[in-house]
Design a protein around this motif. Structure first.
Motif, PDB file in Angstrom:
ATOM      1  N   ALA A   1       0.601  -1.414   0.012  1.00  0.00           N
ATOM      2  CA  ALA A   1      -0.078   0.070  -0.023  1.00  0.00           C
ATOM      3  C   ALA A   1       1.032   1.386  -0.096  1.00  0.00           C
ATOM      4  CB  ALA A   1      -1.049   0.013   1.415  1.00  0.00           C
ATOM      5  N   GLY A   2       2.029   1.297   0.662  1.00  0.00           N
ATOM      6  CA  GLY A   2       2.776   2.585   0.555  1.00  0.00           C
ATOM      7  C   GLY A   2       3.961   2.664  -0.389  1.00  0.00           C
ATOM      8  N   CYS A   3       3.769   1.581  -1.308  1.00  0.00           N
ATOM      9  CA  CYS A   3       4.972   1.544  -2.311  1.00  0.00           C
ATOM     10  C   CYS A   3       4.105   1.712  -3.580  1.00  0.00           C
ATOM     11  CB  CYS A   3       5.540   0.099  -2.273  1.00  0.00           C
ATOM     12  SG  CYS A   3       6.488  -0.042  -0.837  1.00  0.00           S
ATOM     13  N   LEU A   4       3.009   1.760  -3.834  1.00  0.00           N
ATOM     14  CA  LEU A   4       2.321   1.810  -5.055  1.00  0.00           C
ATOM     15  C   LEU A   4       1.484   3.194  -5.298  1.00  0.00           C
ATOM     16  CD1 LEU A   4       0.907  -1.652  -5.823  1.00  0.00           C
ATOM     17  CD2 LEU A   4       2.904  -0.365  -6.870  1.00  0.00           C
ATOM     18  N   ALA A   5       1.374   3.958  -6.478  1.00  0.00           N
ATOM     19  CA  ALA A   5       0.464   5.036  -6.513  1.00  0.00           C
ATOM     20  C   ALA A   5      -0.915   4.563  -6.817  1.00  0.00           C
ATOM     21  CB  ALA A   5       1.287   5.914  -7.480  1.00  0.00           C
ATOM     22  N   PRO A   6      -1.703   5.641  -6.544  1.00  0.00           N
ATOM     23  CA  PRO A   6      -3.107   5.128  -7.223  1.00  0.00           C
ATOM     24  C   PRO A   6      -3.316   5.095  -8.413  1.00  0.00           C
ATOM     25  CG  PRO A   6      -3.317   7.000  -5.412  1.00  0.00           C
ATOM     26  CD  PRO A   6      -1.906   6.695  -5.684  1.00  0.00           C
ATOM     27  N   ALA A   7      -3.825   4.213  -9.330  1.00  0.00           N
ATOM     28  CA  ALA A   7      -4.075   3.998 -10.422  1.00  0.00           C
ATOM     29  C   ALA A   7      -4.634   5.219 -11.222  1.00  0.00           C
ATOM     30  CB  ALA A   7      -4.784   2.800 -10.968  1.00  0.00           C
ATOM     31  N   ASP A   8      -5.937   6.069 -10.410  1.00  0.00           N
ATOM     32  CA  ASP A   8      -6.440   6.967 -11.063  1.00  0.00           C
ATOM     33  C   ASP A   8      -5.751   8.264 -10.985  1.00  0.00           C
ATOM     34  OD1 ASP A   8      -8.945   5.561 -11.175  1.00  0.00           O
ATOM     35  OD2 ASP A   8      -9.828   6.443  -9.393  1.00  0.00           O
ATOM     36  N   TYR A   9      -4.829   8.485 -10.142  1.00  0.00           N
ATOM     37  CA  TYR A   9      -3.975   9.672 -10.293  1.00  0.00           C
ATOM     38  C   TYR A   9      -2.974   9.705 -11.686  1.00  0.00           C
ATOM     39  CZ  TYR A   9      -5.544  11.546  -5.935  1.00  0.00           C
ATOM     40  OH  TYR A   9      -6.269  11.860  -4.758  1.00  0.00           O
ATOM     41  N   PHE A  10      -2.223   8.199 -11.833  1.00  0.00           N
ATOM     42  CA  PHE A  10      -1.464   8.137 -12.822  1.00  0.00           C
ATOM     43  C   PHE A  10      -2.457   8.386 -14.300  1.00  0.00           C
ATOM     44  CE2 PHE A  10       1.197   5.044 -10.471  1.00  0.00           C
ATOM     45  CZ  PHE A  10       2.192   5.745 -10.438  1.00  0.00           C
ATOM     46  N   LEU A  11      -3.563   8.089 -14.350  1.00  0.00           N
ATOM     47  CA  LEU A  11      -4.472   8.145 -15.664  1.00  0.00           C
ATOM     48  C   LEU A  11      -4.592   9.853 -15.397  1.00  0.00           C
ATOM     49  CD1 LEU A  11      -7.006   5.341 -15.092  1.00  0.00           C
ATOM     50  CD2 LEU A  11      -5.264   5.607 -17.008  1.00  0.00           C
ATOM     51  N   SER A  12      -4.769  10.355 -14.550  1.00  0.00           N
ATOM     52  CA  SER A  12      -5.097  11.810 -14.331  1.00  0.00           C
ATOM     53  C   SER A  12      -3.923  12.881 -15.002  1.00  0.00           C
ATOM     54  CB  SER A  12      -5.433  12.276 -12.946  1.00  0.00           C
ATOM     55  OG  SER A  12      -4.397  12.411 -12.261  1.00  0.00           O
ATOM     56  N   VAL A  13      -2.867  12.144 -14.762  1.00  0.00           N
ATOM     57  CA  VAL A  13      -1.409  13.033 -15.306  1.00  0.00           C
ATOM     58  C   VAL A  13      -1.150  12.584 -16.778  1.00  0.00           C
ATOM     59  CG1 VAL A  13      -0.657  13.606 -12.851  1.00  0.00           C
ATOM     60  CG2 VAL A  13      -0.034  11.590 -13.990  1.00  0.00           C
ATOM     61  N   GLY A  14      -2.001  11.569 -17.467  1.00  0.00           N
ATOM     62  CA  GLY A  14      -1.435  11.513 -18.800  1.00  0.00           C
ATOM     63  C   GLY A  14      -0.998  10.072 -19.131  1.00  0.00           C
ATOM     64  N   PHE A  15      -0.664   9.302 -18.048  1.00  0.00           N
ATOM     65  CA  PHE A  15      -0.713   7.781 -18.442  1.00  0.00           C
ATOM     66  C   PHE A  15      -1.751   6.986 -19.049  1.00  0.00           C
ATOM     67  CE2 PHE A  15       2.671   8.582 -15.104  1.00  0.00           C
ATOM     68  CZ  PHE A  15       3.486   7.764 -15.453  1.00  0.00           C
ATOM     69  N   LYS A  16      -1.623   6.168 -19.706  1.00  0.00           N
ATOM     70  CA  LYS A  16      -2.489   5.440 -20.236  1.00  0.00           C
ATOM     71  C   LYS A  16      -2.438   3.859 -19.910  1.00  0.00           C
ATOM     72  CE  LYS A  16      -3.872   9.130 -22.761  1.00  0.00           C
ATOM     73  NZ  LYS A  16      -4.781   9.577 -22.485  1.00  0.00           N
ATOM     74  N   THR A  17      -3.754   3.238 -19.673  1.00  0.00           N
ATOM     75  CA  THR A  17      -3.406   1.865 -19.542  1.00  0.00           C
ATOM     76  C   THR A  17      -2.988   0.920 -20.434  1.00  0.00           C
ATOM     77  OG1 THR A  17      -5.302   2.108 -17.941  1.00  0.00           O
ATOM     78  CG2 THR A  17      -4.882  -0.109 -18.620  1.00  0.00           C
ATOM     79  N   VAL A  18      -1.925   0.329 -20.044  1.00  0.00           N
ATOM     80  CA  VAL A  18      -1.482  -0.619 -21.426  1.00  0.00           C
ATOM     81  C   VAL A  18      -1.940  -2.300 -21.045  1.00  0.00           C
ATOM     82  CG1 VAL A  18       0.466   0.742 -22.188  1.00  0.00           C
ATOM     83  CG2 VAL A  18       0.773  -0.760 -20.166  1.00  0.00           C
ATOM     84  N   ARG A  19      -2.413  -2.317 -19.885  1.00  0.00           N
ATOM     85  CA  ARG A  19      -2.732  -3.640 -19.489  1.00  0.00           C
ATOM     86  C   ARG A  19      -3.801  -3.680 -18.280  1.00  0.00           C
ATOM     87  NH1 ARG A  19       0.661  -9.559 -18.603  1.00  0.00           N
ATOM     88  NH2 ARG A  19      -1.551 -10.695 -18.310  1.00  0.00           N
ATOM     89  N   PRO A  20      -5.019  -3.663 -18.275  1.00  0.00           N
ATOM     90  CA  PRO A  20      -5.845  -3.470 -17.270  1.00  0.00           C
ATOM     91  C   PRO A  20      -5.779  -4.617 -16.384  1.00  0.00           C
ATOM     92  CG  PRO A  20      -6.996  -4.284 -19.341  1.00  0.00           C
ATOM     93  CD  PRO A  20      -5.654  -3.708 -19.813  1.00  0.00           C
ATOM     94  N   HIS A  21      -6.075  -4.249 -15.050  1.00  0.00           N
ATOM     95  CA  HIS A  21      -6.466  -5.514 -13.976  1.00  0.00           C
ATOM     96  C   HIS A  21      -7.349  -4.844 -13.015  1.00  0.00           C
ATOM     97  CE1 HIS A  21      -5.325  -7.733 -10.491  1.00  0.00           C
ATOM     98  NE2 HIS A  21      -4.954  -9.006 -11.544  1.00  0.00           N
ATOM     99  N   PRO A  22      -8.072  -5.432 -12.255  1.00  0.00           N
ATOM    100  CA  PRO A  22      -8.947  -5.035 -11.440  1.00  0.00           C
ATOM    101  C   PRO A  22      -8.223  -4.363  -9.982  1.00  0.00           C
ATOM    102  CG  PRO A  22      -9.127  -7.219 -11.290  1.00  0.00           C
ATOM    103  CD  PRO A  22      -8.175  -6.700 -12.584  1.00  0.00           C
ATOM    104  N   ARG A  23      -6.932  -4.771  -9.654  1.00  0.00           N
ATOM    105  CA  ARG A  23      -6.209  -4.111  -8.739  1.00  0.00           C
ATOM    106  C   ARG A  23      -5.126  -3.381  -9.017  1.00  0.00           C
ATOM    107  NH1 ARG A  23      -5.705  -4.582  -2.893  1.00  0.00           N
ATOM    108  NH2 ARG A  23      -4.517  -2.827  -2.673  1.00  0.00           N
TER     109      ARG A  23
END
Length: 220
Positions: free
Chosen positions: A152-174
């Motif tokens: 939990a303390g080593c990963l960033a929220p996926a939603d925030y990555f998306l908000s700054v321009g990242f695109k999902t290249v491989r989706p996953h529920p977690r």
């Protein structure tokens, strides 16, 4: 305020947050990390990893200082240097990308553009080295139950990555894998920069970084 962006070295390694200085979540595989923590030498393992990566590949992190005080940092490396990267269901990282593993900005310094400064510094560095993209593993359920997940303390929220321009290249529920093209990172607009600052600032409580000792002044 005077801001200074520097590369991570064995000297500046001591200015990482205390918890991050002892953390080998990314640097070792799951079994090796557990053994290192049980043996009580994760700091030594962290130092060895940084030393090897610097010698073999080059700069693998950046720190930002505000008026001499360490205010944030980011770490990154090719996936071959990050054993944990193969433990995710959305692995592997693309061969033309470098993995962004960890990023922090001290709460007291958020809102001042330090997050943008750190990540754009990484983008400029990697562009000069011929890297085309940054990838990251996001946490789609970040903050739901931190006690339930050691990462939990080593990963960033996926939603925030998306908000700054990242695109999902491989989706996953977690743990979706996301990607940011470096040419995009170098041309972010102010609204995306704000979102990035929100991302990095939301990941660390205040006062985690080791304070800098006051300088001694001599008289002549």
């Amino acid at each position: 305020m005077a801001r200074r962006l520097v590369n991570l070295t064995l000297d500046t390694l001591e200015d990482l947050p205390r918890a991050c200085r002892r953390c080998v979540y990314w640097e070792l595989g799951p079994v090796a990390a557990e053994r290192a923590c049980a043996a009580g030498d994760p700091e030594l393992e962290k130092e060895a990893w940084v030393s090897q990566t610097l010698l073999e590949w080059g700069s693998c992190g950046k720190l930002v200082y505000v008026d001499g005080t360490p205010a944030g940092f980011v770490m990154f490396a090719p996936p071959a240097y990050v054993p944990r990267s193969m433990a995710f269901p959305t692995s592997p990282v693309s061969p033309d990308a470098v993995l962004l593993t960890t990023a922090r900005v001290v709460g007291a310094f958020t809102g001042g553009g330090l997050g943008r400064m750190l990540v754009q510094g990484v983008a400029r560095d990697l562009t000069k080295r011929g890297v085309k993209a940054i990838e990251a593993f996001g946490d789609a359920k970040y903050g739901d139950d931190p006690a339930d997940d050691e990462s939990a303390g080593c990963l960033a929220p996926a939603d925030y990555f998306l908000s700054v321009g990242f695109k999902t290249v491989r989706p996953h529920p977690r743990y979706p894998r996301l990607r940011l093209e470096l040419r995009t990172a170098l041309s972010w607009k102010s609204d995306v920069e704000y979102a990035l600052e929100k991302l990095l600032g939301s990941m660390s409580p205040e006062a985690l970084l080791r304070p800098v000792r006051p300088a001694t002044h001599s008289t002549v």
